[in-house]
Write a protein that holds these residues in place. Structure first.
Motif, PDB file in Angstrom:
ATOM      1  N   PHE A 126      12.287 -10.070  -5.623  1.00 20.29           N
ATOM      2  CA  PHE A 126      12.757  -8.911  -6.211  1.00 20.29           C
ATOM      3  C   PHE A 126      14.277  -8.767  -5.990  1.00 20.29           C
ATOM      4  N   CYS A 127      14.819  -9.505  -5.101  1.00 23.31           N
ATOM      5  CA  CYS A 127      16.437  -9.633  -4.734  1.00 23.31           C
ATOM      6  C   CYS A 127      16.915 -10.340  -6.032  1.00 23.31           C
TER       7      CYS A 127
ATOM      8  N   VAL B 227      14.122  -0.397  -8.926  1.00 23.51           N
ATOM      9  CA  VAL B 227      13.512  -1.508  -8.534  1.00 23.51           C
ATOM     10  C   VAL B 227      13.357  -1.610  -7.173  1.00 23.51           C
TER      11      VAL B 227
ATOM     12  N   ILE C  35       7.952 -12.295  -1.982  1.00 27.08           N
ATOM     13  CA  ILE C  35       7.920 -11.436  -2.840  1.00 27.08           C
ATOM     14  C   ILE C  35       9.355 -10.344  -2.900  1.00 27.08           C
ATOM     15  N   VAL C  36       9.847 -10.245  -1.578  1.00 25.19           N
ATOM     16  CA  VAL C  36      10.790  -9.475  -1.355  1.00 25.19           C
ATOM     17  C   VAL C  36      12.083 -10.589  -2.069  1.00 25.19           C
TER      18      VAL C  36
ATOM     19  N   ILE D 171      14.714  -1.020   0.214  1.00 27.37           N
ATOM     20  CA  ILE D 171      13.505  -1.742   0.856  1.00 27.37           C
ATOM     21  C   ILE D 171      13.652  -1.711   2.121  1.00 27.37           C
TER      22      ILE D 171
ATOM     23  N   ALA E 156       9.719  -2.221  -5.590  1.00 27.64           N
ATOM     24  CA  ALA E 156       9.247  -3.464  -4.817  1.00 27.64           C
ATOM     25  C   ALA E 156       8.434  -2.928  -3.787  1.00 27.64           C
TER      26      ALA E 156
END
Length: 499
Positions: free
Chosen positions: A236-237, A210, A232-233, A262, A214
């Motif tokens: 994803f977290c 993932v 967005i980051v 990331i 990302a």
């Protein structure tokens, strides 16, 4: 209580925590203790704010820890952890298990001697020890960062990587033991081991893939407003943590691995994202410690002070060192001093307190006793180990040169690390213009480049014949710390060289 009232109280507590933390940091007091202290002072035994919602406290702590671990992964460089990854993994797995075992046995014996009426079972004692078995990532990141501690022999990345990756093992031990105590009967050791291994594999796999996805999304998606990329980051977290939980993996491990992937990749608005997560991470730490401080009743800590003190000292001076030295036996090149310092930085923080809430919400016998013991030992650990962390490193000869902090007040510019250069800003003094006031007359090193000047509220790019005035602010690019030091000295600013 009305929402407006809650927000007002929260804003006041946050501001007080920041002010107290800054003052305490200058005095050498670990800021995390001060955040806890603010919560305790304003809690039910202090000012009188009553907060006893265990589920909410658990939720706040879990979300905060998720962000802290992800941010820790973002800021961990592969190049730094590559030489020490095997040692860190051993500490994060075998070290946690050994710490829980040694401390659990001692706790069982001690409670049998001092508090036989409680009837603490061996399984309950090991649960208490498992809750405290990992070093706390929030505490390690915060104390090493706030004190600007630089260590030799790759010790800092080892400690940060260990603290960021050993919470999952402590979590799995805690959840497993809670299930065993509630179910009763003999534990199925092979099934427990299989469950732990599967959680590690699933968590690592999801975090890695993932995280890669990302980065792909960040570099392919086109959004006009750049502010969306850090969001967005963050999305994803949260997704990595929650999705891993639903497929029976370890979300804490997954979110740390995801941040690691990331953070070590190139993507748009990377610098902005790092700044955002640094801020969110500190906010999470403050909220987490404030919440836990409000949750505890200091008066309830007094009856457990003696056993908690003895268990805490045993963990700090016996269990943790034994676990470290045994776990690192295969790595014979590591020196005795390195292992001794790693043993000392076995900081306990908010994570053990959050894990100690799990037995309370699960209705495990002696859960309140476990929570109070863990809270007391956390305070002891941060005060004792956190306060003397730098001094112990100095005694062992492991302190490295401190990195220069370059704060930009007038030029919001920062170069990517892969370029190898960095920027700083300095003020033109009388000393600098004594041989002429043109840029070409400035006593700058040959490899220092002035790229911009600020005069009053105006900015401009200078040339060699540009006349400079006392008080002008220069944005200078240099290649290394040595050139930076030469620049400050030659411009008559040696006394203000940033430390």
């Amino acid at each position: 209580m009305m929402l407006e009232t809650i927000l007002l109280i929260l804003s006041i507590l946050l501001f007080i925590s920041i002010v107290v933390g800054r003052i305490g940091g200058r005095l050498g007091i670990p800021v995390l203790v001060l955040f806890l202290a603010v919560g305790m002072i304003f809690g039910s035994n202090g000012v009188g704010i009553i907060f006893n919602d265990l589920r909410l406290a658990e939720g706040i702590g879990t979300l905060a820890l998720c962000i802290i671990l992800f941010s820790g992964g973002l800021n961990t460089k592969f190049s730094e952890i590559k030489p020490i990854i095997k040692q860190s993994v051993m500490l994060a797995t075998m070290g946690v298990i050994l710490t829980a075992t040694f401390t659990g046995l001692f706790t069982w014996w001690l409670c049998g001697e001092l508090l036989p009426s409680l009837g603490i079972s061996l399984l309950t004692a090991v649960l208490l020890a498992s809750v405290m078995s990992s070093t706390d990532s929030a505490a390690v990141f915060a104390i090493l960062g706030s004190k600007n501690v630089q260590l030799k022999n790759h010790l800092r990345p080892m400690l940060e990587f260990e603290s960021g990756s050993n919470d999952p093992m402590a979590y799995m031990l805690t959840i497993t033991l809670i299930g065993l105590i509630k179910a009763g009967g003999e534990p199925n050791i092979p099934m427990i081991i299989l469950s732990i291994v599967m959680q590690i594999i699933v968590g690592t796999t999801i975090g890695y893939f993932v995280g890669r996805f990302a980065v792909y999304v960040l570099n392919r998606i086109k959004i006009g407003n750049e502010v969306y990329y850090p969001i967005i980051v963050l999305t994803f977290c949260i997704f990595i943590f929650s999705f891993t939980h639903f497929v029976n993996g370890n979300g804490y491990l997954a979110v740390y691995i995801g941040g690691l992937i990331i953070g070590n990749s190139k993507f748009v608005t990377k610098r902005t994202t790092f700044k955002l997560f640094d801020a969110i991470s500190w906010l999470s730490q403050i909220l987490m410690f404030l919440t836990l401080g409000l949750l505890v009743n200091p008066i309830e800590l007094l009856p457990v002070a003696v056993p908690a003190l003895l268990i805490g000292l045993f963990m700090i001076f016996i269990a943790r060192p034994l676990s470290v030295f045994i776990s690192l036996l295969p790595f014979r090149k590591m020196g005795y001093k390195d292992k001794a310092f790693i043993s000392w930085v076995g900081l306990r923080g908010a994570v053990p307190i959050i894990f100690a809430i799990f037995p309370l919400t699960a209705g495990v016998p002696h859960a309140q006793f476990i929570f109070n013991i863990v809270f007391f030992i956390t305070l002891l650990s941060i005060l004792l180990q956190g306060t003397f962390l730098t001094q112990v490193a100095k005694w062992l000869g492991l302190l490295g040169p401190s990195k220069v902090h370059r704060r930009h007040d007038d030029f919001d510019m920062e170069l990517p690390e892969e370029i190898g250069s960095f920027s700083t800003e300095i003020v033109v003094t009388e000393h600098a213009v004594k041989d002429g006031n043109k840029l070409m007359d400035m006593p700058l090193p040959d490899d220092a480049l002035v790229v911009m000047v600020k005069r009053n509220d105006k900015y401009f790019v200078p040339k060699g014949k540009t006349e400079l005035h006392v008080g002008d602010k220069l944005l200078i690019m240099v290649n290394n710390e040595e050139t930076l030091s030469q620049t400050y000295h030659s411009m008559g600013l040696a006394s203000s060289f940033p430390k």
